[in-house]
Motif scaffolding. Structure first.
Motif, PDB file in Angstrom:
ATOM      1  N   GLN A   7       0.859  -1.180   0.000  1.00 18.84           N
ATOM      2  CA  GLN A   7       0.000   0.000   0.000  1.00 18.84           C
ATOM      3  C   GLN A   7       0.901   1.238   0.000  1.00 18.84           C
ATOM      4  O   GLN A   7       1.844   1.316   0.771  1.00 18.84           O
ATOM      5  N   TRP A   8       0.595   2.187  -0.846  1.00 17.43           N
ATOM      6  CA  TRP A   8       1.366   3.416  -0.949  1.00 17.43           C
ATOM      7  C   TRP A   8       0.609   4.540  -0.270  1.00 17.43           C
ATOM      8  O   TRP A   8      -0.590   4.704  -0.504  1.00 17.43           O
ATOM      9  N   GLU A   9       1.288   5.296   0.566  1.00 20.57           N
ATOM     10  CA  GLU A   9       0.692   6.464   1.201  1.00 20.57           C
ATOM     11  C   GLU A   9       1.444   7.693   0.709  1.00 20.57           C
ATOM     12  O   GLU A   9       2.642   7.836   0.954  1.00 20.57           O
ATOM     13  N   LEU A  10       0.717   8.538   0.004  1.00 18.46           N
ATOM     14  CA  LEU A  10       1.303   9.727  -0.607  1.00 18.46           C
ATOM     15  C   LEU A  10       0.637  10.961  -0.023  1.00 18.46           C
ATOM     16  O   LEU A  10      -0.571  10.980   0.196  1.00 18.46           O
ATOM     17  N   ARG A  11       1.428  11.985   0.220  1.00 10.42           N
ATOM     18  CA  ARG A  11       0.912  13.239   0.763  1.00 10.42           C
ATOM     19  C   ARG A  11       1.344  14.360  -0.166  1.00 10.42           C
ATOM     20  O   ARG A  11       2.530  14.512  -0.446  1.00 10.42           O
ATOM     21  N   LEU A  12       0.359  15.106  -0.664  1.00  9.90           N
ATOM     22  CA  LEU A  12       0.640  16.218  -1.567  1.00  9.90           C
ATOM     23  C   LEU A  12       0.367  17.526  -0.842  1.00  9.90           C
ATOM     24  O   LEU A  12      -0.752  17.772  -0.396  1.00  9.90           O
ATOM     25  N   TYR A  13       1.409  18.328  -0.704  1.00  8.11           N
ATOM     26  CA  TYR A  13       1.282  19.642  -0.071  1.00  8.11           C
ATOM     27  C   TYR A  13       1.047  20.687  -1.155  1.00  8.11           C
ATOM     28  O   TYR A  13       1.818  20.755  -2.121  1.00  8.11           O
ATOM     29  N   ARG A  67       6.295  10.784  -0.341  1.00 14.56           N
ATOM     30  CA  ARG A  67       5.946   9.360  -0.236  1.00 14.56           C
ATOM     31  C   ARG A  67       6.244   8.940   1.189  1.00 14.56           C
ATOM     32  O   ARG A  67       7.389   8.872   1.598  1.00 14.56           O
ATOM     33  N   LYS A  68       5.188   8.675   1.951  1.00 15.02           N
ATOM     34  CA  LYS A  68       5.336   8.274   3.352  1.00 15.02           C
ATOM     35  C   LYS A  68       5.589   6.773   3.473  1.00 15.02           C
ATOM     36  O   LYS A  68       6.400   6.326   4.263  1.00 15.02           O
ATOM     37  N   VAL A  69       4.815   5.997   2.728  1.00 15.34           N
ATOM     38  CA  VAL A  69       4.926   4.543   2.728  1.00 15.34           C
ATOM     39  C   VAL A  69       4.874   4.100   1.279  1.00 15.34           C
ATOM     40  O   VAL A  69       4.019   4.584   0.532  1.00 15.34           O
ATOM     41  N   PRO A  70       5.724   3.211   0.825  1.00 19.23           N
ATOM     42  CA  PRO A  70       6.760   2.518   1.587  1.00 19.23           C
ATOM     43  C   PRO A  70       7.957   3.420   1.889  1.00 19.23           C
ATOM     44  O   PRO A  70       8.206   4.384   1.173  1.00 19.23           O
ATOM     45  N   GLY A  78       7.227  20.275  -7.347  1.00 17.50           N
ATOM     46  CA  GLY A  78       6.793  20.747  -8.653  1.00 17.50           C
ATOM     47  C   GLY A  78       5.421  20.228  -9.029  1.00 17.50           C
ATOM     48  O   GLY A  78       4.733  19.607  -8.217  1.00 17.50           O
ATOM     49  N   ASP A  79       5.013  20.484 -10.277  1.00 19.54           N
ATOM     50  CA  ASP A  79       3.663  20.121 -10.705  1.00 19.54           C
ATOM     51  C   ASP A  79       3.545  18.675 -11.194  1.00 19.54           C
ATOM     52  O   ASP A  79       2.492  18.264 -11.667  1.00 19.54           O
ATOM     53  N   LEU A  80       4.620  17.900 -11.073  1.00 22.90           N
ATOM     54  CA  LEU A  80       4.627  16.469 -11.388  1.00 22.90           C
ATOM     55  C   LEU A  80       4.301  16.180 -12.851  1.00 22.90           C
ATOM     56  O   LEU A  80       3.792  15.120 -13.183  1.00 22.90           O
ATOM     57  N   SER A  81       4.625  17.123 -13.735  1.00 23.32           N
ATOM     58  CA  SER A  81       4.284  16.949 -15.145  1.00 23.32           C
ATOM     59  C   SER A  81       5.226  15.996 -15.877  1.00 23.32           C
ATOM     60  O   SER A  81       4.872  15.470 -16.925  1.00 23.32           O
ATOM     61  N   ASN A  82       6.407  15.737 -15.331  1.00 28.48           N
ATOM     62  CA  ASN A  82       7.346  14.811 -15.974  1.00 28.48           C
ATOM     63  C   ASN A  82       7.130  13.421 -15.368  1.00 28.48           C
ATOM     64  O   ASN A  82       7.646  13.101 -14.308  1.00 28.48           O
ATOM     65  N   GLU A  83       6.347  12.597 -16.067  1.00 29.76           N
ATOM     66  CA  GLU A  83       5.971  11.285 -15.524  1.00 29.76           C
ATOM     67  C   GLU A  83       7.179  10.422 -15.191  1.00 29.76           C
ATOM     68  O   GLU A  83       7.230   9.815 -14.121  1.00 29.76           O
ATOM     69  N   GLU A  84       8.150  10.370 -16.073  1.00 36.73           N
ATOM     70  CA  GLU A  84       9.324   9.532 -15.825  1.00 36.73           C
ATOM     71  C   GLU A  84      10.054   9.971 -14.556  1.00 36.73           C
ATOM     72  O   GLU A  84      10.435   9.143 -13.727  1.00 36.73           O
ATOM     73  N   LYS A  85      10.208  11.284 -14.383  1.00 39.67           N
ATOM     74  CA  LYS A  85      10.880  11.806 -13.190  1.00 39.67           C
ATOM     75  C   LYS A  85      10.107  11.447 -11.920  1.00 39.67           C
ATOM     76  O   LYS A  85      10.695  11.076 -10.906  1.00 39.67           O
ATOM     77  N   VAL A  86       8.783  11.533 -11.989  1.00 35.52           N
ATOM     78  CA  VAL A  86       7.951  11.201 -10.825  1.00 35.52           C
ATOM     79  C   VAL A  86       8.064   9.723 -10.489  1.00 35.52           C
ATOM     80  O   VAL A  86       8.260   9.346  -9.335  1.00 35.52           O
ATOM     81  N   LEU A  87       7.954   8.863 -11.493  1.00 33.33           N
ATOM     82  CA  LEU A  87       8.027   7.422 -11.250  1.00 33.33           C
ATOM     83  C   LEU A  87       9.391   7.015 -10.700  1.00 33.33           C
ATOM     84  O   LEU A  87       9.479   6.218  -9.767  1.00 33.33           O
ATOM     85  N   VAL A  88      10.453   7.590 -11.252  1.00 34.50           N
ATOM     86  CA  VAL A  88      11.798   7.299 -10.750  1.00 34.50           C
ATOM     87  C   VAL A  88      11.955   7.865  -9.344  1.00 34.50           C
ATOM     88  O   VAL A  88      12.465   7.197  -8.436  1.00 34.50           O
ATOM     89  N   GLY A  89      11.467   9.087  -9.136  1.00 33.95           N
ATOM     90  CA  GLY A  89      11.577   9.728  -7.827  1.00 33.95           C
ATOM     91  C   GLY A  89      10.848   8.972  -6.721  1.00 33.95           C
ATOM     92  O   GLY A  89      11.317   8.898  -5.590  1.00 33.95           O
ATOM     93  N   LEU A  90       9.712   8.394  -7.062  1.00 36.70           N
ATOM     94  CA  LEU A  90       8.940   7.622  -6.090  1.00 36.70           C
ATOM     95  C   LEU A  90       9.360   6.160  -6.055  1.00 36.70           C
ATOM     96  O   LEU A  90       8.896   5.388  -5.223  1.00 36.70           O
ATOM     97  N   ASN A  91      10.209   5.771  -6.997  1.00 33.82           N
ATOM     98  CA  ASN A  91      10.663   4.391  -7.130  1.00 33.82           C
ATOM     99  C   ASN A  91       9.488   3.466  -7.452  1.00 33.82           C
ATOM    100  O   ASN A  91       9.352   2.395  -6.874  1.00 33.82           O
TER     101      ASN A  91
END
Length: 96
Positions: A7-13, A67-70, A78-91
């Protein structure tokens, strides 16, 4: 009967309903539906309404995704518009 899945727990400020904040939320929801369907929870924290919550996650810029969990905790600004960067950043590993 529970299925074993991470389960992924994400928090967006964010700070108000700005274009950048809403774009970040829309992008995040899209990526989660594509790659984490049924295995994620997004908590949106508006720092205009709850500024005291910025300190807990050491938020210095907005929008910021945490990303709180895992664990370990990861942050993307940022606005998370670069999908590859977001996926890599969140692993996040693509399900494909």
């Amino acid at each position: 009967m529970a299925t074993i899945s991470k389960q992924w727990e994400l928090r967006l400020y964010i700070a108000g309903k700005t274009l950048k904040s809403m774009t970040a939320l829309a992008n995040l929801k899209k990526y989660c539906e594509e790659h984490l369907k049924g295995r994620y929870r997004i908590e949106v924290i508006d720092l205009i309404e709850q500024p005291q919550l910025a300190e807990g996650d050491q938020i210095f810029a907005i929008p910021t995704l945490v990303r709180k969990v895992p664990e370990p905790i990861r942050k993307i600004i940022g606005d998370l518009s670069n999908e590859e960067k977001v996926l890599v950043g969140l692993n996040i590993r693509p399900l494909k």
